[in-house]
Design an enzyme around this catalytic site. Structure first.
Site, mmCIF file in Angstrom:
data_model
loop_
_atom_site.group_PDB
_atom_site.id
_atom_site.type_symbol
_atom_site.label_atom_id
_atom_site.label_comp_id
_atom_site.label_asym_id
_atom_site.label_seq_id
_atom_site.Cartn_x
_atom_site.Cartn_y
_atom_site.Cartn_z
ATOM 1 N N ARG A 178 0.875 -1.174 0.000
ATOM 2 C CA ARG A 178 0.000 0.000 0.000
ATOM 3 C C ARG A 178 0.912 1.223 0.000
ATOM 4 N NH1 ARG A 178 -2.585 3.003 3.964
ATOM 5 N NH2 ARG A 178 -1.768 1.665 5.597
ATOM 6 N N ARG A 182 -0.389 10.510 0.034
ATOM 7 C CA ARG A 182 -1.569 11.180 0.569
ATOM 8 C C ARG A 182 -1.869 12.418 -0.260
ATOM 9 N NH1 ARG A 182 0.955 10.923 6.638
ATOM 10 N NH2 ARG A 182 0.648 8.669 6.987
ATOM 11 N N ARG A 254 20.257 -7.440 6.574
ATOM 12 C CA ARG A 254 20.995 -6.184 6.428
ATOM 13 C C ARG A 254 21.347 -5.693 7.824
ATOM 14 N NH1 ARG A 254 23.129 -5.033 1.703
ATOM 15 N NH2 ARG A 254 22.866 -2.790 1.968
ATOM 16 N N ARG A 284 20.140 7.942 5.826
ATOM 17 C CA ARG A 284 19.444 9.001 6.559
ATOM 18 C C ARG A 284 20.320 9.540 7.673
ATOM 19 N NH1 ARG A 284 14.695 5.713 9.961
ATOM 20 N NH2 ARG A 284 16.075 4.274 11.079
ATOM 21 N N GLU A 305 23.525 7.091 8.951
ATOM 22 C CA GLU A 305 23.184 5.672 8.948
ATOM 23 C C GLU A 305 23.558 5.038 7.607
ATOM 24 O OE1 GLU A 305 18.959 3.419 9.470
ATOM 25 O OE2 GLU A 305 19.438 4.965 10.966
ATOM 26 N N TYR A 353 10.478 -8.984 9.994
ATOM 27 C CA TYR A 353 10.623 -7.623 10.510
ATOM 28 C C TYR A 353 9.378 -7.286 11.317
ATOM 29 C CZ TYR A 353 11.146 -2.669 11.064
ATOM 30 O OH TYR A 353 11.260 -1.431 11.632
ATOM 31 N N ASP A 355 7.580 -4.424 14.059
ATOM 32 C CA ASP A 355 7.568 -3.194 14.844
ATOM 33 C C ASP A 355 7.396 -3.549 16.317
ATOM 34 O OD1 ASP A 355 7.911 -1.283 12.831
ATOM 35 O OD2 ASP A 355 5.790 -1.381 12.280
#
Length: 388
Positions: A178, A182, A254, A284, A305, A353, A355
């Site tokens: 997705r 926006r 990674r 970043r 990073e 992965y 959260d």
């Protein structure tokens, strides 16, 4: 309950959120739990600590912002620290200009030097997207199908190549299931109902979770497979391939390197800024005092990073999960299913992965599943959540 059976001694490998939450829930139910971690601190990759020079709270293994739609999980973590409101407003630098992420109406208007309203922007993006791609087969095709060549190259192509060390054509389209775009000015990186950062850091929370008379924490100790016989059950949140001595090869990850710099004042005016050009080697820059805006600091710390393939001695961050890795994973799952009294949990134990809020939710589920199995005299499964 624990008093009704002999399954009294529980071993937990890993003192991150997975291990800590499982340990606490079982300790609350009368089990004696020993938690092992090879690192000298708790909280795993969520570890936070005060920088000695500036007193800034730093996220040692990269930025972590807690966000969830699960009210139960949100209430659970707030038992252990006060969460300050925090909105992650990420910026991205491409060809020397700064844009807002995720792609929103401000990004579109700034990038194309337009003054679109939402409907005009949506029609414009539709006009530049590649409609010839009907069934995207990879990451690149998925992005081109939805945002077109220019936005893809600015915000996805170079960043993805640096982050994953692969061409976007080699990555599955599912990574962009997705696409975050926006057609309003909402620049909140997450759309979760609850968002925040703990006032005293994530390590403080994990320490509080582990504070129970039935829990013993042993840090700086590498748990061996042979030790599992000392416990009635073991919850293992380390790398699943490591548990089996990498008998089917190492799963691909990674890892990240961080270049730390001290500066005066405010370095970049924001917590996180991405760099989309491939010729800029870091992905970043994070400025950690912006993760605690309720504090005041004259000095500042930034971390540049860098992403690379994880070596044997490196800290694994992101599972790659390409076809070869999935094939290896299936072999390790087969081995895991043959184990007795071992349950594989968490990001490394299931090679996914996750959260933080998902990690906590799944840990709570694993603890409840174990208690239910004991009550019903059933065998605890090797996985509470399928790794595939």
């Amino acid at each position: 309950m624990a008093e009704e059976n002999d399954m009294r001694k529980i071993g937990v490998v890993g003192a991150g959120f997975s291990g800590a939450v499982i340990a606490r829930e079982l300790a609350l139910n009368g089990y004696e739990v020993t938690v092992f971690d090879s690192r000298t601190h708790v909280a795993g990759n969520c570890h936070t600590e005060r920088d000695k020079q500036t007193n800034i709270m730093t996220h040692k293994y990269g930025p972590h912002i807690f966000h969830t739609n699960n009210e139960y999980v949100w209430n659970y973590v707030q038992q252990f620290d006060k969460f300050q409101p925090f909105v992650n407003r990420v910026k991205s630098v491409y060809n020397g200009r700064v844009y807002s992420l995720p792609i929103n109406l401000m990004t579109i208007n700034t990038f194309f030097e337009k003054n679109f309203n939402p409907k005009e922007a949506e029609l414009f993006i539709s006009s530049i997207s590649d409609k010839a791609i009907h069934n995207p087969q990879n990451f690149e095709e998925q992005a081109l199908r939805f945002v077109g060549k220019d936005l893809y190259e600015a915000f996805f192509k170079g960043y993805t190549e640096k982050q994953w060390g692969l061409s976007p054509r080699e990555l599955p389209a599912s990574i962009l299931k997705r696409l975050p775009i926006r057609f309003n000015y909402d620049d909140n990186y997450y759309s979760s109902r609850f968002q925040g950062i703990p006032e005293n850091g994530y390590t403080h929370i994990v320490q509080k979770i582990l504070e129970h008379s039935n829990i013993t924490v042993l840090l700086g100790i590498q748990f061996s497979r042979e030790q599992s016989i000392e416990f009635d059950h073991v919850f293992y949140s380390g790398p699943i391939d490591s548990w089996f001595g990498w008998s089917h090869g190492r799963l691909g990850y990674r890892t990240l390197d961080f270049k730390k710099e001290y500066h005066s004042g405010d370095y970049q005016g924001n917590a996180v800024i991405n760099y989309g050009n491939k010729d800029i080697p870091f992905t970043r820059v994070s400025e950690h005092k912006h993760f605690s805006p309720w504090e005041q600091h004259k000095e500042t710390i930034i971390y540049k990073e860098y992403s690379r393939l994880c070596g044997d001695e490196d800290i694994p961050y992101y599972p790659i999960r390409l076809n070869n890795d999935k094939g290896q994973l299936l072999k390790y799952i087969e081995l895991a299913e043959l184990e007795e009294n071992i349950t594989f949990v968490g990001r490394l134990g299931t090679y996914r992965y996750l959260d933080m809020h998902i990690t906590i939710e799944e840990a709570l589920q694993a603890a409840r599943a174990y208690l239910d199995c004991q009550k019903r005299n059933n065998k605890m499964p090797s996985f509470c959540v399928s790794p595939v």
